[in-house]
Design an enzyme around this catalytic site. Sequence first.
Site, PDB file in Angstrom:
ATOM      1  N   TYR A  62      46.298  10.460   5.092  1.00 43.45           N
ATOM      2  CA  TYR A  62      45.282   9.766   4.296  1.00 43.45           C
ATOM      3  C   TYR A  62      44.918  10.636   3.082  1.00 43.45           C
ATOM      4  O   TYR A  62      44.256  11.671   3.211  1.00 43.45           O
ATOM      5  CB  TYR A  62      44.017   9.484   5.111  1.00 43.45           C
ATOM      6  CG  TYR A  62      44.215   8.574   6.310  1.00 43.45           C
ATOM      7  CD1 TYR A  62      45.350   7.783   6.455  1.00 43.45           C
ATOM      8  CD2 TYR A  62      43.259   8.490   7.309  1.00 43.45           C
ATOM      9  CE1 TYR A  62      45.521   6.946   7.554  1.00 43.45           C
ATOM     10  CE2 TYR A  62      43.415   7.656   8.408  1.00 43.45           C
ATOM     11  CZ  TYR A  62      44.557   6.894   8.525  1.00 43.45           C
ATOM     12  OH  TYR A  62      44.720   6.075   9.621  1.00 43.45           O
ATOM     13  N   PRO A 216      39.285  -3.035  12.542  1.00 43.63           N
ATOM     14  CA  PRO A 216      38.612  -4.068  13.347  1.00 43.63           C
ATOM     15  C   PRO A 216      37.930  -5.137  12.501  1.00 43.63           C
ATOM     16  O   PRO A 216      37.570  -6.195  13.012  1.00 43.63           O
ATOM     17  CB  PRO A 216      37.581  -3.268  14.150  1.00 43.63           C
ATOM     18  CG  PRO A 216      37.300  -2.061  13.305  1.00 43.63           C
ATOM     19  CD  PRO A 216      38.598  -1.721  12.637  1.00 43.63           C
ATOM     20  N   LEU A 217      37.757  -4.844  11.202  1.00 43.42           N
ATOM     21  CA  LEU A 217      37.177  -5.847  10.295  1.00 43.42           C
ATOM     22  C   LEU A 217      38.284  -6.533   9.499  1.00 43.42           C
ATOM     23  O   LEU A 217      38.023  -7.101   8.432  1.00 43.42           O
ATOM     24  CB  LEU A 217      36.176  -5.168   9.348  1.00 43.42           C
ATOM     25  CG  LEU A 217      35.017  -4.453  10.056  1.00 43.42           C
ATOM     26  CD1 LEU A 217      34.178  -3.659   9.056  1.00 43.42           C
ATOM     27  CD2 LEU A 217      34.147  -5.458  10.810  1.00 43.42           C
ATOM     28  N   ARG A 219      40.607  -5.172   7.821  1.00 45.52           N
ATOM     29  CA  ARG A 219      40.668  -4.436   6.546  1.00 45.52           C
ATOM     30  C   ARG A 219      39.649  -5.001   5.548  1.00 45.52           C
ATOM     31  O   ARG A 219      39.885  -5.031   4.337  1.00 45.52           O
ATOM     32  CB  ARG A 219      42.087  -4.449   5.972  1.00 45.52           C
ATOM     33  CG  ARG A 219      43.081  -3.737   6.896  1.00 45.52           C
ATOM     34  CD  ARG A 219      44.429  -3.538   6.287  1.00 45.52           C
ATOM     35  NE  ARG A 219      45.378  -2.973   7.242  1.00 45.52           N
ATOM     36  CZ  ARG A 219      45.786  -1.696   7.271  1.00 45.52           C
ATOM     37  NH1 ARG A 219      45.346  -0.849   6.390  1.00 45.52           N
ATOM     38  NH2 ARG A 219      46.639  -1.283   8.183  1.00 45.52           N
ATOM     39  N   PHE A 221      38.625  -8.148   5.410  1.00 46.70           N
ATOM     40  CA  PHE A 221      38.761  -9.601   5.215  1.00 46.70           C
ATOM     41  C   PHE A 221      37.724 -10.379   6.041  1.00 46.70           C
ATOM     42  O   PHE A 221      37.194 -11.393   5.597  1.00 46.70           O
ATOM     43  CB  PHE A 221      40.185 -10.029   5.615  1.00 46.70           C
ATOM     44  CG  PHE A 221      40.472 -11.477   5.366  1.00 46.70           C
ATOM     45  CD1 PHE A 221      40.822 -11.919   4.099  1.00 46.70           C
ATOM     46  CD2 PHE A 221      40.394 -12.402   6.397  1.00 46.70           C
ATOM     47  CE1 PHE A 221      41.085 -13.268   3.867  1.00 46.70           C
ATOM     48  CE2 PHE A 221      40.656 -13.745   6.171  1.00 46.70           C
ATOM     49  CZ  PHE A 221      41.003 -14.177   4.897  1.00 46.70           C
TER      50      PHE A 221
HETATM   51  N1  LIG Z   1      46.554   4.096  13.179  1.00 46.22           N
HETATM   52  C1  LIG Z   1      46.819   3.450  12.085  1.00 46.22           C
HETATM   53  O1  LIG Z   1      47.975   3.194  11.732  1.00 46.22           O
HETATM   54  C2  LIG Z   1      45.689   2.990  11.214  1.00 46.22           C
HETATM   55  C3  LIG Z   1      45.896   2.036  10.201  1.00 46.22           C
HETATM   56  C4  LIG Z   1      44.800   1.633   9.438  1.00 46.22           C
HETATM   57  C5  LIG Z   1      43.545   2.159   9.698  1.00 46.22           C
HETATM   58  N2  LIG Z   1      43.376   3.083  10.677  1.00 46.22           N
HETATM   59  C6  LIG Z   1      42.047   3.672  10.986  1.00 46.22           C
HETATM   60  O2  LIG Z   1      41.119   2.624  11.214  1.00 46.22           O
HETATM   61  C7  LIG Z   1      39.991   2.758  10.358  1.00 46.22           C
HETATM   62  C8  LIG Z   1      39.439   1.399   9.981  1.00 46.22           C
HETATM   63  O3  LIG Z   1      40.437   0.555   9.429  1.00 46.22           O
HETATM   64  P1  LIG Z   1      40.399  -0.015   7.947  1.00 46.22           P
HETATM   65  O4  LIG Z   1      39.544   0.800   7.102  1.00 46.22           O
HETATM   66  O5  LIG Z   1      41.814  -0.247   7.578  1.00 46.22           O
HETATM   67  O6  LIG Z   1      39.830  -1.481   8.105  1.00 46.22           O
HETATM   68  P2  LIG Z   1      38.451  -2.145   8.562  1.00 46.22           P
HETATM   69  O7  LIG Z   1      37.621  -1.199   9.304  1.00 46.22           O
HETATM   70  O8  LIG Z   1      38.854  -3.393   9.231  1.00 46.22           O
HETATM   71  O9  LIG Z   1      37.808  -2.536   7.150  1.00 46.22           O
HETATM   72  C9  LIG Z   1      37.465  -1.609   6.186  1.00 46.22           C
HETATM   73  C10 LIG Z   1      37.000  -2.346   4.965  1.00 46.22           C
HETATM   74  O10 LIG Z   1      35.835  -3.106   5.285  1.00 46.22           O
HETATM   75  C11 LIG Z   1      34.750  -2.695   4.454  1.00 46.22           C
HETATM   76  N3  LIG Z   1      33.545  -2.675   5.282  1.00 46.22           N
HETATM   77  C12 LIG Z   1      33.261  -1.832   6.295  1.00 46.22           C
HETATM   78  N4  LIG Z   1      32.095  -2.142   6.871  1.00 46.22           N
HETATM   79  C13 LIG Z   1      31.604  -3.199   6.190  1.00 46.22           C
HETATM   80  C14 LIG Z   1      30.433  -3.960   6.297  1.00 46.22           C
HETATM   81  N5  LIG Z   1      29.523  -3.710   7.244  1.00 46.22           N
HETATM   82  N6  LIG Z   1      30.238  -4.989   5.438  1.00 46.22           N
HETATM   83  C15 LIG Z   1      31.164  -5.252   4.481  1.00 46.22           C
HETATM   84  N7  LIG Z   1      32.311  -4.571   4.328  1.00 46.22           N
HETATM   85  C16 LIG Z   1      32.526  -3.534   5.178  1.00 46.22           C
HETATM   86  C17 LIG Z   1      35.101  -1.325   3.947  1.00 46.22           C
HETATM   87  O11 LIG Z   1      34.463  -1.120   2.705  1.00 46.22           O
HETATM   88  P3  LIG Z   1      34.013   0.328   2.163  1.00 46.22           P
HETATM   89  O12 LIG Z   1      35.156   1.257   2.466  1.00 46.22           O
HETATM   90  O13 LIG Z   1      33.784   0.085   0.729  1.00 46.22           O
HETATM   91  O14 LIG Z   1      32.776   0.742   2.895  1.00 46.22           O
HETATM   92  C18 LIG Z   1      36.619  -1.423   3.829  1.00 46.22           C
HETATM   93  O15 LIG Z   1      36.985  -2.066   2.628  1.00 46.22           O
HETATM   94  C19 LIG Z   1      40.543   3.559   9.159  1.00 46.22           C
HETATM   95  O16 LIG Z   1      39.519   4.218   8.465  1.00 46.22           O
HETATM   96  C20 LIG Z   1      41.480   4.511   9.839  1.00 46.22           C
HETATM   97  O17 LIG Z   1      40.767   5.610  10.340  1.00 46.22           O
HETATM   98  C21 LIG Z   1      44.431   3.496  11.440  1.00 46.22           C
END
Ligand SMILES: NC(=O)c1ccc[n+]([C@@H]2O[C@H](COP(=O)([O-])OP(=O)(O)OC[C@H]3O[C@@H](n4cnc5c(N)ncnc54)[C@H](OP(=O)(O)O)[C@@H]3O)[C@@H](O)[C@H]2O)c1
Length: 359
Positions: A62, A216-217, A219, A221
């Site tokens: 990252y 879980p969100l 990404r 969406f």
């Molecule tokens: N193992 C793997 O291959 C893998 C792949 C992807 C991700 N991950 C891990 O999983 C974590 C989470 O996944 P992710 O970041 O891809 O997706 P996510 O948690 O599904 O969504 C993140 C997005 O949602 C926004 N968000 C978060 N909370 C919110 C809220 N309460 N209201 C409105 N928007 C909100 C964030 O905005 P802001 O950032 O602007 O706050 C960001 O754009 C990552 O940080 C990483 O550590 C692991």
Amino acid sequence: MQMSKTVALGRTGRSLFPVGLGCMSMSDFYDRPEDRDEQESIATIVEALDAGIQLIDTADVYGNGHNEMLVGKAFRQWREAGGDRDDVILATKFGNVRDGDGNWLGRNGTPEYAQFACERSLKFLDGETIDLYYLHRVDAKTPIEETVGGMARLVEQGKVRYIGLSEASADTLRRANAVHPITALQTEYSLWYREPEREHFAICAQLGITFVPYSPLGRGFLTGNYSKPEDFAQGDSRPSASRFQGDNFAYNLQLAEGIKTLARQLGCTPAQLALAWIMAQGRTGENSEPAHIGAPGDAVRPNILPIPGCKQRGHLRDNIGSVAVELSQSNLATLEQLAPIGWAQGERYAPQGMAAVNL
Ligand SMILES: NC(=O)c1ccc[n+]([C@@H]2O[C@H](COP(=O)([O-])OP(=O)(O)OC[C@H]3O[C@@H](n4cnc5c(N)ncnc54)[C@H](OP(=O)(O)O)[C@@H]3O)[C@@H](O)[C@H]2O)c1
């Protein structure tokens, strides 16, 4: 911070606050480097720790080390202010390889690479112990037994506490767990990607492995903040996956809209509803027991601990609030109707990314 709900972490005997924090978007993928706010990112991690969040997630790729350094800085700041480091699980990952310019070079799961990557991460993390070390993607050229053997040596050396896998198939998980106890499986899971329910839930439940849903969100969406593909800023990699494109986007939007409507009725935010639904799929609860180990088919629900990603404190507070959202059977049935397993359209990665999952 109320701590009535906790989730058992593998077979470690530890139980954690039911929502973690993913730090990826602070350093990569969803914007351009010039749009990032490092101070706010660090403040978000520190506030998460102060609020009682006990699982912080990063990876060496990252931001090509940037994210681990950021997490290291935040941890140091928090510890210096009196934070109890032993209370928190710091997770990072290795196995995806990038060059100095950030180009993707493939995967490496050899024991030698595990050793190298672990020592580099410890430096980036400013000496913070790696509590949970994941293989980010399975390396098809290296038998999983060898990779996990190498990771187990890191445990013997005291560099790593617990071992996890990410996006591994059920069979790989079983083989890996025969070499060394696997504490967590981190795989994408949310209302628009429910495939892990088919096989991974049962194997995690049987082997006592905590299931850690990433993205879980959806990404972002599922938060209802996007209504068309053009809403993603320049430099955002999300539209490279077909589920964010054209007709798929329009179709999938029905789910985001449905979540918004139900959230409004329940007096919570869409993000809180999406997280509460995930928590309701697992064994998370007032009396969450340690993970169950039994015969195949004995238990089909693992312990589940989602790691929503955010880089701003407002989103963090919102996500922590999801722990207080109670969903009735009728609410769950509404969501089941909206998005049964396999409902969403489009792939979650571009083709080269899809080739690297579920190995
Ligand atoms: N193992 C793997 O291959 C893998 C792949 C992807 C991700 N991950 C891990 O999983 C974590 C989470 O996944 P992710 O970041 O891809 O997706 P996510 O948690 O599904 O969504 C993140 C997005 O949602 C926004 N968000 C978060 N909370 C919110 C809220 N309460 N209201 C409105 N928007 C909100 C964030 O905005 P802001 O950032 O602007 O706050 C960001 O754009 C990552 O940080 C990483 O550590 C692991």
